[in-house]
Design a protein around this motif. Sequence first.
Motif, PDB file in Angstrom:
ATOM      1  N   LYS A  40      43.688  78.688  34.172  1.00 58.15           N
ATOM      2  CA  LYS A  40      42.772  78.248  33.127  1.00 58.15           C
ATOM      3  C   LYS A  40      42.123  76.935  33.525  1.00 58.15           C
ATOM      4  CE  LYS A  40      45.551  80.372  29.464  1.00 58.15           C
ATOM      5  NZ  LYS A  40      46.699  80.770  30.330  1.00 58.15           N
ATOM      6  N   GLY A  41      40.900  76.754  33.041  1.00 57.85           N
ATOM      7  CA  GLY A  41      40.178  75.514  33.295  1.00 57.85           C
ATOM      8  C   GLY A  41      39.283  75.163  32.119  1.00 57.85           C
ATOM      9  N   GLU A  48      43.376  68.818  38.674  1.00 55.73           N
ATOM     10  CA  GLU A  48      42.288  68.478  39.583  1.00 55.73           C
ATOM     11  C   GLU A  48      40.945  68.925  39.010  1.00 55.73           C
ATOM     12  OE1 GLU A  48      42.761  69.592  43.616  1.00 55.73           O
ATOM     13  OE2 GLU A  48      44.908  69.074  43.712  1.00 55.73           O
ATOM     14  N   GLU A  49      39.892  68.224  39.421  1.00 56.71           N
ATOM     15  CA  GLU A  49      38.539  68.595  39.021  1.00 56.71           C
ATOM     16  C   GLU A  49      37.826  69.247  40.199  1.00 56.71           C
ATOM     17  OE1 GLU A  49      36.474  65.282  37.418  1.00 56.71           O
ATOM     18  OE2 GLU A  49      37.910  64.957  35.777  1.00 56.71           O
ATOM     19  N   VAL A  50      37.178  70.375  39.946  1.00 59.01           N
ATOM     20  CA  VAL A  50      36.493  71.114  41.005  1.00 59.01           C
ATOM     21  C   VAL A  50      35.072  71.419  40.563  1.00 59.01           C
ATOM     22  CG1 VAL A  50      38.608  72.156  41.913  1.00 59.01           C
ATOM     23  CG2 VAL A  50      37.356  73.324  40.102  1.00 59.01           C
ATOM     24  N   VAL A  51      34.199  71.603  41.544  1.00 59.40           N
ATOM     25  CA  VAL A  51      32.815  71.980  41.269  1.00 59.40           C
ATOM     26  C   VAL A  51      32.676  73.484  41.495  1.00 59.40           C
ATOM     27  CG1 VAL A  51      30.399  71.689  41.936  1.00 59.40           C
ATOM     28  CG2 VAL A  51      31.941  69.706  41.885  1.00 59.40           C
ATOM     29  N   ILE A  52      32.137  74.173  40.506  1.00 55.02           N
ATOM     30  CA  ILE A  52      32.046  75.630  40.550  1.00 55.02           C
ATOM     31  C   ILE A  52      30.607  76.058  40.345  1.00 55.02           C
ATOM     32  CG2 ILE A  52      32.720  77.793  39.407  1.00 55.02           C
ATOM     33  CD1 ILE A  52      35.337  76.492  38.649  1.00 55.02           C
ATOM     34  N   TYR A  94      39.301  82.371  38.836  1.00 56.39           N
ATOM     35  CA  TYR A  94      39.855  83.122  39.970  1.00 56.39           C
ATOM     36  C   TYR A  94      39.844  82.208  41.182  1.00 56.39           C
ATOM     37  CZ  TYR A  94      39.961  86.205  44.028  1.00 56.39           C
ATOM     38  OH  TYR A  94      40.275  86.774  45.233  1.00 56.39           O
ATOM     39  N   MET A  95      40.982  82.085  41.854  1.00 54.96           N
ATOM     40  CA  MET A  95      41.099  81.209  43.014  1.00 54.96           C
ATOM     41  C   MET A  95      41.003  82.024  44.304  1.00 54.96           C
ATOM     42  SD  MET A  95      43.990  78.318  43.879  1.00 54.96           S
ATOM     43  CE  MET A  95      45.341  79.511  43.990  1.00 54.96           C
ATOM     44  N   ASP A  96      40.007  81.745  45.109  1.00 58.62           N
ATOM     45  CA  ASP A  96      39.782  82.430  46.382  1.00 58.62           C
ATOM     46  C   ASP A  96      40.301  81.535  47.505  1.00 58.62           C
ATOM     47  OD1 ASP A  96      38.941  83.825  48.566  1.00 58.62           O
ATOM     48  OD2 ASP A  96      36.849  84.004  47.947  1.00 58.62           O
ATOM     49  N   GLU A  97      41.297  82.015  48.244  1.00 60.73           N
ATOM     50  CA  GLU A  97      41.933  81.216  49.293  1.00 60.73           C
ATOM     51  C   GLU A  97      41.680  81.776  50.693  1.00 60.73           C
ATOM     52  OE1 GLU A  97      45.932  79.390  47.725  1.00 60.73           O
ATOM     53  OE2 GLU A  97      45.872  81.515  47.112  1.00 60.73           O
ATOM     54  N   HIS A 136      36.197  80.548  40.902  1.00 61.67           N
ATOM     55  CA  HIS A 136      35.102  81.267  40.255  1.00 61.67           C
ATOM     56  C   HIS A 136      35.481  81.513  38.802  1.00 61.67           C
ATOM     57  CE1 HIS A 136      33.460  82.089  44.266  1.00 61.67           C
ATOM     58  NE2 HIS A 136      34.690  82.388  44.620  1.00 61.67           N
ATOM     59  N   ILE A 137      34.504  81.421  37.914  1.00 58.40           N
ATOM     60  CA  ILE A 137      34.735  81.705  36.497  1.00 58.40           C
ATOM     61  C   ILE A 137      34.639  83.208  36.275  1.00 58.40           C
ATOM     62  CG2 ILE A 137      33.847  81.401  34.156  1.00 58.40           C
ATOM     63  CD1 ILE A 137      32.832  78.648  35.018  1.00 58.40           C
TER      64      ILE A 137
END
Length: 372
Positions: A33-34, A68-72, A95-98, A105-106
């Motif tokens: 969640k974000g 943490e803060e990320v730019v999406i 969704y976390m793409d590794e 991604h939202i």
Amino acid sequence: MKNVFLYVIGAVVFGYVVFTFIDASANDQSTIKGRVIEMISFDETGGYSAKGLQTLRVKVLTGTYAGEEVVIENHFTDNPAMDIRVEKGDTVVLYMDERDEVTFHIIDFVRQRYVFVIVLVFICLLLLIGRISGLKSFITLTLTGLIVIKVMLPLILKGFNPIGASSLSAAVITILTFAIVAGVNTKSLSAIFGTLCGVLSASLIAYVTGSLANLTGLSSDEATMLVYIPQNIEFDFMGLLFAGIIIGTLGAVMDVAMSISSAMYEMKSINPEMTTGKLVKSGFNIGRDIMGTMTNTLILAYTGSSIFLMLVFLAYETTVIRIINMDVIATEIIRAVSGSIGIILSIPATVLLSAFLLNKYGVRSGSTAGKQ
């Protein structure tokens, strides 16, 4: 003592439901969640399809990167059903793409809190207004959900016959519901018999008609998705279709059966000298009044679930014959009509058994359930 027992059972069931939701939320590592804290930019003609691009600053709330803060980058398409237009302050599922570097991604909005709130409001109103009857309804509703989710669906997923699994589940749900709501007496026995007759006859009629009409059971997108599940189970899609009819019809048939059985019980308690013939005649009169509204209710419920599809047909001016011959429409028609037939057939079954039991055993065995 009976009410105390019900309160204890209700508290246990409520605690189980609450802790199940809490445990599921706490241990869910697959859903990150974000919260959107800033919209950096919005290009209405940007993105992969030139339909719009939001650049967002999002604070990760759960998972490995919590805090943490990320730019999406949130890309739009020309399909409104796929676009997720967010604003500052929205809570979203990520969704976390590794694969190369970690990117997010939202994929949806977080909706669970609102679902939990409305369910809690429903439970509170049920208990506040219904009191003991509301408590019984809550217990039976929870047990019904547990039987479907914890018993019926896992059995089907393991390859059991869906018609058998749903029929067994329907029988258990019916018996437990009427035993808790009305007690073990002539009233509940008649209602159980009428319900099972109605539901099983609806399933049988739907199965025969569906087989003759060559229904596939694959008329919905969800059914098609089952073909590709990782368990590699060969589902009986026709069986799944009729399992849905059994469960979908159950509630309406239970309502009809209990309404008739309860009304006949009250008539017999007021006039103990009432003959079997008069009871049967009165029961059928009650059943006819109920039948008109309940069959209408069931058909409207199925119609409501297909309203988007019907609007599409209307927009493209599809002919009635073409519509009826389509798998998805024929499936819904057979589902609705067979369920309505089940309601109709539950009436004589309930009336006849109720009249027989009431005249043979009277209302003594039902006296404890009728006074609340």
